[in-house]
Design a protein around this motif. Sequence first.
Motif, short mmCIF file in Angstrom:
data_model
loop_
_atom_site.label_atom_id
_atom_site.label_comp_id
_atom_site.label_asym_id
_atom_site.label_seq_id
_atom_site.Cartn_x
_atom_site.Cartn_y
_atom_site.Cartn_z
N GLU A 40 0.84 -1.20 0.00
CA GLU A 40 0.00 0.00 0.00
C GLU A 40 0.87 1.24 0.00
O GLU A 40 1.65 1.46 0.93
N GLU A 105 -2.63 -2.04 -8.56
CA GLU A 105 -3.73 -1.15 -8.18
C GLU A 105 -5.05 -1.93 -8.06
O GLU A 105 -6.05 -1.62 -8.70
N ASN A 107 -7.26 -2.05 -5.86
CA ASN A 107 -8.46 -1.39 -5.33
C ASN A 107 -9.07 -0.38 -6.31
O ASN A 107 -9.89 0.44 -5.93
N ARG A 108 -8.69 -0.48 -7.59
CA ARG A 108 -9.32 0.35 -8.61
C ARG A 108 -10.35 -0.42 -9.43
O ARG A 108 -11.09 0.17 -10.21
N GLN A 114 -12.43 -8.31 -7.92
CA GLN A 114 -11.64 -8.54 -6.71
C GLN A 114 -11.97 -9.89 -6.10
O GLN A 114 -11.08 -10.63 -5.66
N GLN A 145 -1.91 -1.36 -3.93
CA GLN A 145 -3.11 -0.52 -3.86
C GLN A 145 -2.73 0.90 -3.48
O GLN A 145 -1.79 1.12 -2.70
N ASN A 146 -3.45 1.84 -4.05
CA ASN A 146 -3.27 3.23 -3.69
C ASN A 146 -3.94 3.49 -2.34
O ASN A 146 -4.87 2.79 -1.96
N THR A 148 -6.30 4.54 0.63
CA THR A 148 -7.74 4.72 0.65
C THR A 148 -8.10 6.20 0.56
O THR A 148 -7.52 7.04 1.24
N THR A 153 -10.58 4.88 -6.32
CA THR A 153 -10.32 3.67 -5.53
C THR A 153 -11.51 3.35 -4.63
O THR A 153 -12.33 4.21 -4.32
N LEU A 156 -10.83 -2.49 -0.12
CA LEU A 156 -10.93 -3.94 -0.25
C LEU A 156 -11.75 -4.48 0.92
O LEU A 156 -11.62 -3.99 2.04
#
Length: 309
Positions: A40, A105, A107-108, A114, A145-146, A148, A153, A156
């Motif tokens: 992250e 990435e 969480n995009r 997912q 992941q970028n 939050t 985004t 997760l």
Amino acid sequence: MYQEILQNIQDEVNLVIKGKEEVVRKVLAAMIGGGHILMEDIPGVGKTTLATTFARVLSLEYHRVQFTPDVLPSDILGFSMYNNQSREFEFRKGSVFCNLFLADEINRTSPKTQSALLEVMEERQASVEGETRKLPDPFIVIATQNPTGSSGTQMLPESQLDRFLVCLSMGYPEHGDAIAMLKGEVWNRVDSLRQVISLEEFRNICQATEKVFVHDAVYEYMVSLVEKTRNNPLFSMGASPRASIALLRMSRAMAVLSGRDFVTAQDVQNVLADVLGHRVKLSARARAEGKTIYHCLQELFVEVKSPRS
């Protein structure tokens, strides 16, 4: 037994990933511990380069998927296509059929895509159109992941976060390392990296890691730390039983990296925040007091007595 080989792996990776020796060490530990890694961080700090470098050094077959809202589960798992010549449906493997899968990435993308990773991460198999297919051994996911709240985004779900052995952060480079990057000393070396070990040797190290001795007192210590998160006013959600298993696997891997065939309490303490940080949630009280998850987890060491070495 494997300490010298593992150190050579770290040295080779550190030729490219400058100034992040501790992150490299923990990523390697998670890999020989048979777990998946969540990175992250903000874009551009070297998360993808780290995964590519490990794939080359460890002789792993490597696939990468850039997750976007339009990526479908079939892109990940595979699909059947009709062959006009044979007049039969043929299965086309998806990107997860490899040794090291980089979910860039993660969480995009959509929750449906997912969730396609849930089975492959836990069971090392993919079920497509009613048929289950085994994935290669080893199979490791490195997902980035970028942070939050970044544009485009979404968080997760807890069920997916719990399947990652550790959650790590690269962070910004130090001043000298940033200068080396500008001079081209980092990127020019990616293609010249050597394969330190073969795929079979990597499998042997993973199997040896599973057999590292753990004393009953250390087992008790690990379980007590995890249980403490469930009845502590600093946490609104404690760690799951899977977290205890993850803590055991990561502690064993750290012992192997240190050249030992047994786990110490220090091994457990070194990885606790990396293993539990993404599995627990802070309570309103902790947030009001301005505490971070890292500091709350560090307080567990005061409340739970460490076993004697």
